[in-house]
Design a protein around this motif. Structure first.
Motif, PDB file in Angstrom:
ATOM      1  N   PHE A 432       0.825  -1.208   0.000  1.00  0.00           N
ATOM      2  CA  PHE A 432       0.000   0.000   0.000  1.00  0.00           C
ATOM      3  C   PHE A 432       0.861   1.262   0.000  1.00  0.00           C
ATOM      4  N   SER A 433       2.133   1.111  -0.367  1.00  0.00           N
ATOM      5  CA  SER A 433       3.120   2.184  -0.342  1.00  0.00           C
ATOM      6  C   SER A 433       3.543   2.469   1.095  1.00  0.00           C
ATOM      7  N   HIS A 434       4.216   3.602   1.294  1.00  0.00           N
ATOM      8  CA  HIS A 434       4.833   3.868   2.587  1.00  0.00           C
ATOM      9  C   HIS A 434       4.753   5.358   2.871  1.00  0.00           C
ATOM     10  N   GLY A 435       4.741   5.709   4.137  1.00  0.00           N
ATOM     11  CA  GLY A 435       4.756   7.115   4.499  1.00  0.00           C
ATOM     12  C   GLY A 435       3.386   7.770   4.445  1.00  0.00           C
ATOM     13  N   LYS A 436       3.394   9.090   4.345  1.00  0.00           N
ATOM     14  CA  LYS A 436       2.171   9.868   4.475  1.00  0.00           C
ATOM     15  C   LYS A 436       1.221   9.722   3.297  1.00  0.00           C
ATOM     16  N   ARG A 437       1.724   9.243   2.149  1.00  0.00           N
ATOM     17  CA  ARG A 437       0.842   9.093   0.993  1.00  0.00           C
ATOM     18  C   ARG A 437       0.523   7.626   0.741  1.00  0.00           C
ATOM     19  N   ASN A 438       0.562   6.813   1.787  1.00  0.00           N
ATOM     20  CA  ASN A 438       0.166   5.420   1.582  1.00  0.00           C
ATOM     21  C   ASN A 438      -1.326   5.372   1.269  1.00  0.00           C
ATOM     22  N   CYS A 439      -1.784   4.255   0.755  1.00  0.00           N
ATOM     23  CA  CYS A 439      -3.170   4.108   0.327  1.00  0.00           C
ATOM     24  C   CYS A 439      -4.121   4.377   1.492  1.00  0.00           C
ATOM     25  N   LEU A 440      -5.047   5.327   1.321  1.00  0.00           N
ATOM     26  CA  LEU A 440      -5.948   5.654   2.429  1.00  0.00           C
ATOM     27  C   LEU A 440      -7.001   4.573   2.658  1.00  0.00           C
ATOM     28  N   GLY A 441      -7.145   3.657   1.689  1.00  0.00           N
ATOM     29  CA  GLY A 441      -8.086   2.552   1.851  1.00  0.00           C
ATOM     30  C   GLY A 441      -7.439   1.267   2.326  1.00  0.00           C
ATOM     31  N   GLU A 442      -6.233   1.367   2.927  1.00  0.00           N
ATOM     32  CA  GLU A 442      -5.493   0.167   3.325  1.00  0.00           C
ATOM     33  C   GLU A 442      -6.288  -0.714   4.286  1.00  0.00           C
ATOM     34  N   SER A 443      -6.866  -0.138   5.319  1.00  0.00           N
ATOM     35  CA  SER A 443      -7.610  -0.934   6.315  1.00  0.00           C
ATOM     36  C   SER A 443      -8.794  -1.640   5.678  1.00  0.00           C
ATOM     37  N   LEU A 444      -9.496  -0.934   4.804  1.00  0.00           N
ATOM     38  CA  LEU A 444     -10.637  -1.524   4.103  1.00  0.00           C
ATOM     39  C   LEU A 444     -10.183  -2.686   3.232  1.00  0.00           C
ATOM     40  N   ALA A 445      -9.108  -2.489   2.473  1.00  0.00           N
ATOM     41  CA  ALA A 445      -8.615  -3.536   1.575  1.00  0.00           C
ATOM     42  C   ALA A 445      -8.165  -4.772   2.351  1.00  0.00           C
ATOM     43  N   ARG A 446      -7.465  -4.582   3.453  1.00  0.00           N
ATOM     44  CA  ARG A 446      -7.003  -5.718   4.263  1.00  0.00           C
ATOM     45  C   ARG A 446      -8.180  -6.517   4.797  1.00  0.00           C
ATOM     46  N   MET A 447      -9.228  -5.799   5.215  1.00  0.00           N
ATOM     47  CA  MET A 447     -10.430  -6.448   5.722  1.00  0.00           C
ATOM     48  C   MET A 447     -11.108  -7.257   4.618  1.00  0.00           C
ATOM     49  N   GLU A 448     -11.225  -6.650   3.437  1.00  0.00           N
ATOM     50  CA  GLU A 448     -11.862  -7.333   2.310  1.00  0.00           C
ATOM     51  C   GLU A 448     -11.100  -8.587   1.916  1.00  0.00           C
ATOM     52  N   LEU A 449      -9.797  -8.479   1.791  1.00  0.00           N
ATOM     53  CA  LEU A 449      -9.000  -9.621   1.350  1.00  0.00           C
ATOM     54  C   LEU A 449      -9.136 -10.795   2.316  1.00  0.00           C
ATOM     55  N   PHE A 450      -9.110 -10.516   3.613  1.00  0.00           N
ATOM     56  CA  PHE A 450      -9.222 -11.606   4.573  1.00  0.00           C
ATOM     57  C   PHE A 450     -10.603 -12.268   4.511  1.00  0.00           C
ATOM     58  N   ILE A 451     -11.652 -11.467   4.538  1.00  0.00           N
ATOM     59  CA  ILE A 451     -13.008 -12.029   4.580  1.00  0.00           C
ATOM     60  C   ILE A 451     -13.332 -12.766   3.285  1.00  0.00           C
ATOM     61  N   TYR A 452     -12.994 -12.182   2.140  1.00  0.00           N
ATOM     62  CA  TYR A 452     -13.304 -12.830   0.864  1.00  0.00           C
ATOM     63  C   TYR A 452     -12.537 -14.132   0.683  1.00  0.00           C
ATOM     64  N   PHE A 453     -11.225 -14.095   0.876  1.00  0.00           N
ATOM     65  CA  PHE A 453     -10.434 -15.317   0.691  1.00  0.00           C
ATOM     66  C   PHE A 453     -10.891 -16.417   1.641  1.00  0.00           C
ATOM     67  N   THR A 454     -11.105 -16.059   2.890  1.00  0.00           N
ATOM     68  CA  THR A 454     -11.494 -17.058   3.875  1.00  0.00           C
ATOM     69  C   THR A 454     -12.867 -17.640   3.554  1.00  0.00           C
ATOM     70  N   ALA A 455     -13.815 -16.777   3.170  1.00  0.00           N
ATOM     71  CA  ALA A 455     -15.166 -17.254   2.844  1.00  0.00           C
ATOM     72  C   ALA A 455     -15.159 -18.178   1.629  1.00  0.00           C
ATOM     73  N   ILE A 456     -14.352 -17.831   0.624  1.00  0.00           N
ATOM     74  CA  ILE A 456     -14.297 -18.645  -0.592  1.00  0.00           C
ATOM     75  C   ILE A 456     -13.744 -20.037  -0.287  1.00  0.00           C
ATOM     76  N   ILE A 457     -12.607 -20.098   0.404  1.00  0.00           N
ATOM     77  CA  ILE A 457     -11.980 -21.395   0.694  1.00  0.00           C
ATOM     78  C   ILE A 457     -12.810 -22.179   1.716  1.00  0.00           C
ATOM     79  N   GLN A 458     -13.513 -21.500   2.594  1.00  0.00           N
ATOM     80  CA  GLN A 458     -14.398 -22.174   3.549  1.00  0.00           C
ATOM     81  C   GLN A 458     -15.496 -22.952   2.824  1.00  0.00           C
ATOM     82  N   ASN A 459     -15.962 -22.423   1.690  1.00  0.00           N
ATOM     83  CA  ASN A 459     -17.124 -22.996   1.005  1.00  0.00           C
ATOM     84  C   ASN A 459     -16.806 -23.756  -0.275  1.00  0.00           C
ATOM     85  N   PHE A 460     -15.613 -23.521  -0.864  1.00  0.00           N
ATOM     86  CA  PHE A 460     -15.310 -24.149  -2.146  1.00  0.00           C
ATOM     87  C   PHE A 460     -13.873 -24.632  -2.196  1.00  0.00           C
ATOM     88  N   SER A 461     -13.652 -25.695  -2.919  1.00  0.00           N
ATOM     89  CA  SER A 461     -12.303 -26.082  -3.312  1.00  0.00           C
ATOM     90  C   SER A 461     -12.119 -25.637  -4.754  1.00  0.00           C
TER      91      SER A 461
END
Length: 494
Positions: A432-461
């Motif tokens: 998400f880059s570094h310093g003061k101009r890092n991605c302002l949506g970092e927290s949102l993106a991290r949350m999305e990636l965890f929930i989506y990946f986990t939900a997909i693998i939980q339900n499908f191979s």
């Protein structure tokens, strides 16, 4: 007659050389820039960089010239930063000097320094502070951002079940679900997956990101001064982004029609409140231009970067079924087969967390970073960078740095695990880059990636339609952004 023709040719050559020399002198801003390959007038370092493999070429120059060097993108000098130490020193330790937004000629005509992503100086500070506060407010509201993501994950799983294990291209599936999360924040509502306007818009966003990464766009970054007057593919990208902006204008009009300042429903409503509060301030940054452009910035970034990471992650897991199996086993033990994944589960799932981090590292979604510019005369590592010097922070050089990642070019989740199997942070993990101009949506993106990946693998191979040895994980396009290759996958219900 022949003498006159020869004289005309000679005069033309002299005039051309004079124009090139003037352009070259204007590009020389003085100062003591870091060393780099010798440029040619006007061409700059075109011969060393080319126009179709810019990132790879810069990595090769990094090996020769070290972590800080100068290249000429046509007549324009650019200081390139490689490796974690150089990026940290510039973007974090001297962040106040390096936090301007650098030139991006391929999209500058569309945004003209408006909006939180492309602004600099006080405008950027005001818009970033406001945008972060609104994102935080939505996270603490009656219906949290996490709940929105969980709801969309449920809709995605429902759509995947409808495929009944038939092979599909995941692009539209993932774009729709991710985009609806940011849509609910920015516009106050989600879109039906079958909405044709929504599907068309997502196709334009995906196509825009692809166009920004094609060789012609890299060429335009070097020679925009001439190419902007010529016909060509660059006109197409401009039109695509203008159509996305027009969609934002339409949504803003819808919000204005139902606007209630006592009960703001979305990001646009909050911005409209600020516009009303500062309507008598001639210098306010809360104006229509910044509203339109910031809306596009949030919607575009909140859709394309996360959905592309998910696409590449599914491809990597399909290529590595042993990793998928370990993730599923951890999900089974910690969450179980029916509970909706939550970010509260993440600390208890070190392997899954490590896999997601490694997916982001391998995806390397914006390898050259977004250009910065120094906002004042700056001394850096013994060099003098005049105000206005463009800087390329090569994020990919950090994510693939051998001293920080044992196998930089291999999918290896153990990069983020210690000897006891606990999750291990790595300071060089800066997608998400570094310093003061890092991605302002970092927290949102991290949350999305965890929930989506986990939900997909939980339900499908995941099952490939071709032998695993033939599954290609090489990026289809590598330019401004890394584009995953096309593939088909079967989601087999567990």
């Amino acid at each position: 007659m022949e003498l006159g023709g020869a004289f005309t040719i000679f005069l033309t050559l002299c005039l051309t050389c004079l124009i090139l020399l003037i352009a070259w002198k204007r590009a020389d801003k003085g100062g003591k820039l870091p060393p780099g390959p010798t440029p040619l007038p006007f061409l700059g370092n075109m011969l060393q960089i080319g126009y179709n493999k810019t990132y790879e070429s810069l990595l090769k120059l990094h090996k020769k010239y070290g972590p800080v060097f100068t290249v000429y993108m046509g007549p324009r000098p650019v200081v390139v930063l490689c490796g974690y130490d150089a990026l940290k020193e510039a973007l974090a330790d001297q962040g106040d000097y390096f936090n301007g937004r650098g030139e991006m000629p391929s999209v500058d005509r569309n945004f003209q320094s408006y909006g939180v992503a492309m602004a600099s100086g006080e405008r950027w500070k005001i818009l970033r502070r406001f945008s972060l506060s609104i994102l935080r407010d939505f996270g603490m509201g009656k219906r949290s951002i996490e709940e929105r993501i969980q709801e969309e994950a449920g809709f995605l799983l429902e759509e995947l079940r409808k495929t009944k294990g038939a092979p599909i291209d995941t692009t539209l599936y993932l774009s729709r679900t991710v985009s609806n999360v940011i849509s609910s924040i920015v516009f106050g509502s989600r879109f039906d997956y079958e909405d044709k306007q929504f599907q068309t818009l997502l196709a334009k966003i995906n196509e825009s990101f692809t166009e920004m990464s094609r060789p012609w766009a890299q060429l335009y970054e070097m020679y925009s001064g001439i190419m902007k007057y010529l016909p060509g593919r660059h006109k197409y990208l401009y039109n695509l982004i203008e159509e996305i902006k027009e969609f934002a204008v339409q949504r803003i009009k819808i919000s204005e029609a139902s606007f209630n300042p006592q009960n703001p429903q979305n990001f646009i409503d909050h911005f409209l409140i600020k516009m009303h509060q500062e309507k008598n301030n001639p210098d306010t940054e809360f104006n229509t231009q910044n509203l339109i452009t910031t809306t596009v910035n949030l919607f575009f970034a909140g859709t394309e970067t996360v959905s592309s990471t998910l696409r590449y992650g599914i491809l990597l897991l399909m290529k590595h079924p042993d990793v998928e199996a370990k993730v599923y086993e951890e999900i089974r033990q910690v969450i179980g087969p029916h509970k909706i994944p939550s970010v509260n589960d993440r600390p208890k799932m070190p392997y899954t967390n490590a896999v997601i981090h490694e997916i982001q590292r391998m995806t390397n979604i914006v390898p050259m970073g977004v250009p910065h510019v120094v906002t004042q005369h700056t001394h850096f590592r013994g060099y003098f960078l005049p105000k206005g010097t463009d800087v390329y922070p090569l994020i990919g050089s950090v994510l693939q740095e051998p001293k920080n990642f044992r196998y930089p070019n291999v999918f290896y989740p153990q990069h983020f695990l210690d000897e006891q199997g606990c999750f291990k942070k790595n300071e060089a993990f800066i997608p998400f880059s570094h310093g003061k101009r890092n991605c302002l949506g970092e927290s949102l993106a991290r949350m999305e990636l965890f929930i989506y990946f986990t939900a997909i693998i939980q339900n499908f191979s995941l099952r490939s339609v071709v032998p695993l040895a033939e599954v290609d994980i090489t990026h289809q396009i590598s330019g401004f952004g890394n584009i995953p290759p096309p593939y088909q996958v079967c989601f087999i219900a567990r």
